[in-house]
Design an enzyme around this catalytic site. Structure first.
Site, PDB file in Angstrom:
ATOM      1  NE  ARG A 131      -4.563  -1.474   1.923  1.00 52.39           N
ATOM      2  CZ  ARG A 131      -5.312  -1.753   2.840  1.00 52.39           C
ATOM      3  NH1 ARG A 131      -5.008  -1.778   3.941  1.00 52.39           N
ATOM      4  NH2 ARG A 131      -6.427  -2.398   2.332  1.00 52.39           N
TER       5      ARG A 131
ATOM      6  CE  LYS B  81     -17.089 -12.020  12.130  1.00 55.64           C
ATOM      7  NZ  LYS B  81     -17.359 -10.754  12.697  1.00 55.64           N
TER       8      LYS B  81
ATOM      9  N   GLY C 219      -7.175  -5.737   0.367  1.00 52.76           N
ATOM     10  CA  GLY C 219      -5.948  -5.711   1.247  1.00 52.76           C
ATOM     11  C   GLY C 219      -5.240  -6.987   1.598  1.00 52.76           C
TER      12      GLY C 219
ATOM     13  N   GLY D 175     -12.674  -3.898   1.573  1.00 51.43           N
ATOM     14  CA  GLY D 175     -13.989  -3.641   1.965  1.00 51.43           C
ATOM     15  C   GLY D 175     -14.338  -2.713   0.589  1.00 51.43           C
TER      16      GLY D 175
HETATM   17  C1  3PG Z   1      -8.751  -1.751   5.106  1.00 54.72           C
HETATM   18  O1  3PG Z   1      -7.697  -2.381   5.549  1.00 54.72           O
HETATM   19  O2  3PG Z   1      -9.625  -2.537   4.877  1.00 54.72           O
HETATM   20  C2  3PG Z   1      -8.691  -0.340   4.950  1.00 54.72           C
HETATM   21  O3  3PG Z   1      -7.665   0.278   5.306  1.00 54.72           O
HETATM   22  C3  3PG Z   1      -9.939   0.228   5.789  1.00 54.72           C
HETATM   23  O4  3PG Z   1      -9.778  -0.095   7.012  1.00 54.72           O
HETATM   24  P1  3PG Z   1     -10.890  -0.049   7.883  1.00 54.72           P
HETATM   25  O5  3PG Z   1     -11.554  -1.187   7.565  1.00 54.72           O
HETATM   26  O6  3PG Z   1     -10.373  -0.292   9.461  1.00 54.72           O
HETATM   27  O7  3PG Z   1     -11.815   1.039   7.810  1.00 54.72           O
END
Ligand code: 3PG
Ligand code: MG
Length: 400
Positions: free
Chosen positions: A42, A207, A357, A381
């Protein structure tokens, strides 16, 4: 969709201007060695934006979240090691401010010279960042915005968060989409609107509840949806199998059953799993068929027959989207499923997207060739919410 881009900003000229860059520097750290980054993907992903601004003479102020601290400073989540790593990758030191909008940050912003790069401390050390209260977020956003003359969002991994640095700061400053955000959106648009068929989606992770919305959105569009990872056990249970001590979301069993009914043979589950005595690298384990999972064991990976079954479906695809590991790949005995599926994806005659990620980190930590994938997303996400068809607050803010 009218987005102003980094190129537009560079065209306007940035020499001497203070440019805020929202990055997603939420990188994984070694659990045993504090401060050791296990995957800097990242950080690398945002470098082109930082370099372009720096080389054009901007004063570059980068900010990011890291982990989920509770709205107050917490040394376990400092971005300090990230500043060091970013400096190594840039070949020039990155100045680090030990707070986000406090006296250290203000002084560092004031002292910043043209072509220098500053990283502020973790945004989530401030309760305003993630607050649900518009006024609280707005107040923090105004403090951040006061540091800059323009705002670039290159934090694709956080565009699904309605947070001050993502959603409220762009309302206060001229705002632009960075190259990473643009590339990610372009790829996701392509797989959502015009995926070349056959289209196969591979989902893993722990999940079902996290993935339910995306499963529902994708089922009508895909030829096959392959499900592995911890979440497969709730589906297996819904099919009538005993899953021993495997991860199970009991309240999701009925939902899984109806998904299985409506999906028919498009939803494919593992046929064997690696069942272990405990969640540990030195556990004893065996590969068993899904009808033979012992009551005292837990499934920590998909088995070789499942890998072969999944690989066959993947092999015939022209488009593959993959999110979520097939097993606990961080522990060597349970990495083969994720590795096998990832290898199959690298071999397709078509376009593949690694969405996330964690899956992206898995690709790199398992030593796969990144260039063998069509696109490796920096947002888990965020890409899932895009595929669900949700409005992404960070993108909406850039469009305004
Ligand atoms: C992730 O790693 O999914 C992003 O950096 C967002 O982080 P978060 O889910 O804690 O908002
Ligand atoms: Mg996440």
């Amino acid at each position: 969709m009218i987005l102003k881009t980094l190129d537009d900003l560079l065209g306007e000229g940035v020499a001497g201007r203070r440019v805020l860059v929202r990055a997603d520097l939420n990188v994984p750290f070694d659990k045993k060695q504090a401060g050791v980054i296990t995957d800097d993907g990242r950080i690398r992903a945002v470098l082109p934006t930082v370099v372009a601004l720096r080389d054009a003479g901007a004063r570059v102020i980068v900010f990011s979240h890291l982990g989920r601290p509770k709205g107050a400073p917490d040394p376990a989540f400092t971005l300090d090691p990230v500043a060091t790593r970013m400096g190594e990758l840039l070949g020039a030191p990155v100045i680090f401010a030990s707070d986000t909008v406090g006296p250290a940050a203000s002084a560092a912003v004031d002292a910043l010279l043209d072509g220098q790069v500053l990283l502020l401390e973790n945004l989530r050390f401030n309760a305003g960042e993630t607050s649900k209260d518009d006024a609280a977020r707005g107040e923090f956003a105004a403090q951040l915005a006061a540091f800059g003359d323009a705002y670039v969002d290159d934090a694709f991994g956080a565009v699904h968060r309605k947070h001050a640095s993502v959603y409220d700061v762009p309302a206060l400053l001229p705002h632009y989409a960075g190259g990473l955000v643009l590339r990610e959106l372009e790829v996701l648009k392509k797989v959502t609107e015009s995926p070349e068929q056959p289209y196969v989606v591979v989902l893993g992770g722990s999940k079902v509840s996290d993935k339910l919305a995306v499963i529902k959105a994708l089922l009508p569009k895909v030829d096959k949806l392959l499900v592995g990872g911890g979440m497969c056990f709730t589906f297996l249970k819904a099919q009538g199998h005993e899953v021993g001590k495997s991860l199970l979301e009991a309240e999701m069993i009925d939902t899984c059953r109806s998904l299985l009914e409506s999906a028919g043979d498009r939803l494919v589950l593992p046929v064997d799993v690696v069942a272990a005595s405990s969640f540990a690298a030195d556990a004893s384990f065996d590969t068993v068929d899904i009808s033979d999972i012992p009551a005292d064991r837990l499934g920590l990976d998909i088995g070789p027959k499942s890998v072969a079954l999944f690989a066959e479906a993947i092999g015939g695809a022209r488009t593959v989207f993959w999110n979520g590991p097939m097993g606990v790949f961080e522990l060597a005995p349970f990495a083969a499923g994720t590795l096998g599926v990832a290898e199959a994806i690298t071999k397709i005659d078509g376009f593949s997207v690694v969405g996330g990620g964690d899956s992206a980190a898995a690709v790199r930590t398992l030593g796969l060739d990144e260039s063998a994938f069509g696109h490796i997303s920096t947002g888990g996400g965020a890409s899932l919410e895009y595929l669900e068809g949700k409005t992404l607050p960070g993108v909406a803010a850039l469009e305004k």
